[in-house]
Design a protein around this motif. Structure first.
Motif, PDB file in Angstrom:
ATOM      1  N   LEU A   1     120.320  89.431  16.625  1.00 37.63           N
ATOM      2  CA  LEU A   1     119.147  88.943  15.279  1.00 37.63           C
ATOM      3  C   LEU A   1     118.006  89.933  16.295  1.00 37.63           C
ATOM      4  CD1 LEU A   1     119.575  85.263  15.314  1.00 37.63           C
ATOM      5  CD2 LEU A   1     120.562  86.587  13.824  1.00 37.63           C
ATOM      6  N   ARG A   2     117.026  89.912  14.904  1.00 33.92           N
ATOM      7  CA  ARG A   2     116.016  90.891  14.631  1.00 33.92           C
ATOM      8  C   ARG A   2     115.480  89.968  13.469  1.00 33.92           C
ATOM      9  NH1 ARG A   2     115.730  94.510  18.743  1.00 33.92           N
ATOM     10  NH2 ARG A   2     118.040  94.995  19.234  1.00 33.92           N
ATOM     11  N   ASP A   3     113.972  90.890  13.663  1.00 34.60           N
ATOM     12  CA  ASP A   3     112.644  89.432  12.802  1.00 34.60           C
ATOM     13  C   ASP A   3     113.015  88.257  12.622  1.00 34.60           C
ATOM     14  OD1 ASP A   3     110.851  90.766  10.813  1.00 34.60           O
ATOM     15  OD2 ASP A   3     112.202  90.606   9.042  1.00 34.60           O
ATOM     16  N   VAL A   4     113.119  87.826  13.798  1.00 35.98           N
ATOM     17  CA  VAL A   4     113.176  86.263  13.821  1.00 35.98           C
ATOM     18  C   VAL A   4     112.265  85.326  13.408  1.00 35.98           C
ATOM     19  CG1 VAL A   4     114.509  84.075  15.389  1.00 35.98           C
ATOM     20  CG2 VAL A   4     115.767  87.101  15.874  1.00 35.98           C
ATOM     21  N   VAL A   5     112.526  84.450  12.767  1.00 34.91           N
ATOM     22  CA  VAL A   5     111.265  83.589  12.503  1.00 34.91           C
ATOM     23  C   VAL A   5     112.163  82.023  13.306  1.00 34.91           C
ATOM     24  CG1 VAL A   5     109.767  82.035  11.441  1.00 34.91           C
ATOM     25  CG2 VAL A   5     110.300  84.276  10.482  1.00 34.91           C
ATOM     26  N   LEU A   6     110.904  82.104  14.876  1.00 29.83           N
ATOM     27  CA  LEU A   6     111.864  80.386  14.975  1.00 29.83           C
ATOM     28  C   LEU A   6     111.336  79.379  14.522  1.00 29.83           C
ATOM     29  CD1 LEU A   6     111.739  81.677  19.131  1.00 29.83           C
ATOM     30  CD2 LEU A   6     114.305  82.011  17.062  1.00 29.83           C
TER      31      LEU A   6
ATOM     32  N   GLU B   1     108.101  83.340  23.550  1.00 34.18           N
ATOM     33  CA  GLU B   1     107.696  84.693  24.346  1.00 34.18           C
ATOM     34  C   GLU B   1     108.958  85.975  25.082  1.00 34.18           C
ATOM     35  OE1 GLU B   1     105.146  82.649  26.574  1.00 34.18           O
ATOM     36  OE2 GLU B   1     106.702  82.529  28.032  1.00 34.18           O
ATOM     37  N   ARG B   2     110.307  84.543  25.135  1.00 29.61           N
ATOM     38  CA  ARG B   2     111.330  85.843  25.629  1.00 29.61           C
ATOM     39  C   ARG B   2     112.321  86.543  24.949  1.00 29.61           C
ATOM     40  NH1 ARG B   2     112.601  80.845  29.644  1.00 29.61           N
ATOM     41  NH2 ARG B   2     111.004  79.818  30.141  1.00 29.61           N
ATOM     42  N   ILE B   3     112.106  86.167  23.183  1.00 36.24           N
ATOM     43  CA  ILE B   3     112.616  87.124  22.643  1.00 36.24           C
ATOM     44  C   ILE B   3     112.049  88.210  22.705  1.00 36.24           C
ATOM     45  CG2 ILE B   3     114.306  85.403  21.894  1.00 36.24           C
ATOM     46  CD1 ILE B   3     112.747  85.708  19.422  1.00 36.24           C
ATOM     47  N   GLY B   4     110.672  89.058  23.258  1.00 35.77           N
ATOM     48  CA  GLY B   4     109.979  89.544  22.861  1.00 35.77           C
ATOM     49  C   GLY B   4     110.180  90.482  21.628  1.00 35.77           C
ATOM     50  N   ASP B   5     110.499  91.951  21.544  1.00 34.98           N
ATOM     51  CA  ASP B   5     109.931  92.040  19.911  1.00 34.98           C
ATOM     52  C   ASP B   5     111.144  91.937  18.624  1.00 34.98           C
ATOM     53  OD1 ASP B   5     112.237  94.017  20.617  1.00 34.98           O
ATOM     54  OD2 ASP B   5     111.342  96.131  20.617  1.00 34.98           O
ATOM     55  N   ARG B   6     111.842  91.078  19.573  1.00 36.15           N
ATOM     56  CA  ARG B   6     112.745  90.226  17.835  1.00 36.15           C
ATOM     57  C   ARG B   6     111.890  89.276  17.294  1.00 36.15           C
ATOM     58  NH1 ARG B   6     118.549  90.516  19.383  1.00 36.15           N
ATOM     59  NH2 ARG B   6     118.896  92.022  21.599  1.00 36.15           N
TER      60      ARG B   6
ATOM     61  N   ARG C   1     107.622  85.230  14.032  1.00 39.60           N
ATOM     62  CA  ARG C   1     106.684  84.675  14.040  1.00 39.60           C
ATOM     63  C   ARG C   1     107.369  83.563  14.877  1.00 39.60           C
ATOM     64  NH1 ARG C   1     102.011  84.856  12.220  1.00 39.60           N
ATOM     65  NH2 ARG C   1     100.430  83.086  11.618  1.00 39.60           N
ATOM     66  N   VAL C   2     106.687  82.405  14.967  1.00 39.81           N
ATOM     67  CA  VAL C   2     107.334  80.960  15.501  1.00 39.81           C
ATOM     68  C   VAL C   2     106.507  79.945  14.555  1.00 39.81           C
ATOM     69  CG1 VAL C   2     105.421  80.584  17.204  1.00 39.81           C
ATOM     70  CG2 VAL C   2     107.602  79.497  17.237  1.00 39.81           C
ATOM     71  N   VAL C   3     107.246  78.977  14.080  1.00 43.74           N
ATOM     72  CA  VAL C   3     106.905  78.074  13.376  1.00 43.74           C
ATOM     73  C   VAL C   3     106.938  76.806  13.936  1.00 43.74           C
ATOM     74  CG1 VAL C   3     106.713  76.556  10.977  1.00 43.74           C
ATOM     75  CG2 VAL C   3     107.193  79.847  11.436  1.00 43.74           C
TER      76      VAL C   3
ATOM     77  N   GLY D   1      98.334  80.553  22.796  1.00 39.63           N
ATOM     78  CA  GLY D   1      98.047  81.926  21.756  1.00 39.63           C
ATOM     79  C   GLY D   1      98.222  82.714  21.369  1.00 39.63           C
ATOM     80  N   GLU D   2      98.817  83.600  22.060  1.00 40.81           N
ATOM     81  CA  GLU D   2      99.436  84.935  22.099  1.00 40.81           C
ATOM     82  C   GLU D   2     100.364  85.694  21.123  1.00 40.81           C
ATOM     83  OE1 GLU D   2      99.856  87.509  25.690  1.00 40.81           O
ATOM     84  OE2 GLU D   2      97.651  87.325  26.183  1.00 40.81           O
ATOM     85  N   LEU D   3     101.480  84.370  21.179  1.00 37.87           N
ATOM     86  CA  LEU D   3     102.132  84.413  19.665  1.00 37.87           C
ATOM     87  C   LEU D   3     101.831  84.392  18.528  1.00 37.87           C
ATOM     88  CD1 LEU D   3     104.380  81.554  21.234  1.00 37.87           C
ATOM     89  CD2 LEU D   3     105.064  84.099  21.042  1.00 37.87           C
TER      90      LEU D   3
END
Length: 230
Positions: free
Chosen positions: A65-70, A85-90, A93-95, A172-174
């Motif tokens: 999966l790419r362009d993932v919103v968790l 933070e573990r899926i990198g550039d995949r 955003r996280v909500v 906060g870096e996420l």
């Protein structure tokens, strides 16, 4: 195409998103609702908190999966925040939906007064039993919705509550949005409030209770879409 991975909180499985997922798909997004180990149809699978982190990371990587919103609701904000933070550039955003958030070295139960939960675990085979129906009062839920949550909910594996989170960098870096459900309290957790004040995270509010995927599913889908745009 934005791909949402939806993870519900304690006692719940993928079924909790039955009304949210179609609304997101109708809008043209990819959507996977994920059941964590030890819950629902995976109830017999042993699980700790890091198992749940691996559940999320493994799903994203296995399906490329790419362009993932968790999306993490309630308890699941803790493993979802670590997975983000573990899926990198995949990650797009996280909500966090009215959820706890991971703090390095702390468990889910460390985040709030939880003696009653700790005391309940040994008496229920190490699991956290689902809440009784009365505990869902005042959360914008119909009797039918409460009956479903209580009836289909499964005991939550206790090890996921006591195992500490592991973060490799500041939370906060996420790229993140926190969704606060106001009937469950007006303020997000202090760590989240600080990140919002600093302008590092966005805050969205919903005038509903702690289980918006049941009480306001289409409204929640719209909130998730907006959050995904950052």
């Amino acid at each position: 195409m934005t791909h949402f991975v939806l993870v519900a909180g304690a006692w719940l499985g993928a079924w909790a998103w039955d009304e949210v997922a179609p609304a997101l798909r109708e809008a043209g997004h990819g959507v996977d609702a994920l059941t964590l180990s030890g819950l629902a149809e995976k109830r017999r699978t042993p699980a700790g908190q890091q198992t749940h982190v691996r559940d999320v990371v493994g799903h994203v990587e296995r399906h490329d999966l790419r362009d993932v919103v968790l999306v993490g609701h309630s308890y699941s904000g803790v493993p979802v925040g670590q997975a983000a933070e573990r899926i990198g550039d995949r990650l797009r955003r996280v909500v966090f939906v009215d959820s706890s958030v991971p703090v390095d070295g702390q468990s889910f139960l460390d985040a709030f007064p939880s003696d009653h939960i700790r005391e309940a675990l040994p008496a229920h085979g190490g699991d956290w039993p689902p809440l009784p129906a009365d505990d869902y009062a005042g959360q914008d839920l119909t009797d039918e919705q409460i009956h479903r949550i209580v009836g289909e909910g499964t005991p939550h594996p206790g090890a996921t509550l006591t195992e500490p989170a592991v973060l490799g960098r500041p939370l906060g870096e996420l790229p993140a949005t926190y969704v606060k459900c106001l009937l469950d309290g007006p303020e997000p957790p202090p760590a989240v409030a600080a990140l919002v004040r600093e302008g590092r995270w966005e805050l969205a509010e919903m005038d509903t209770g702690h289980w918006p995927m049941f009480s306001q599913p289409r409204q929640l889908a719209r909130v998730l879409e907006t959050a995904a745009k950052g």
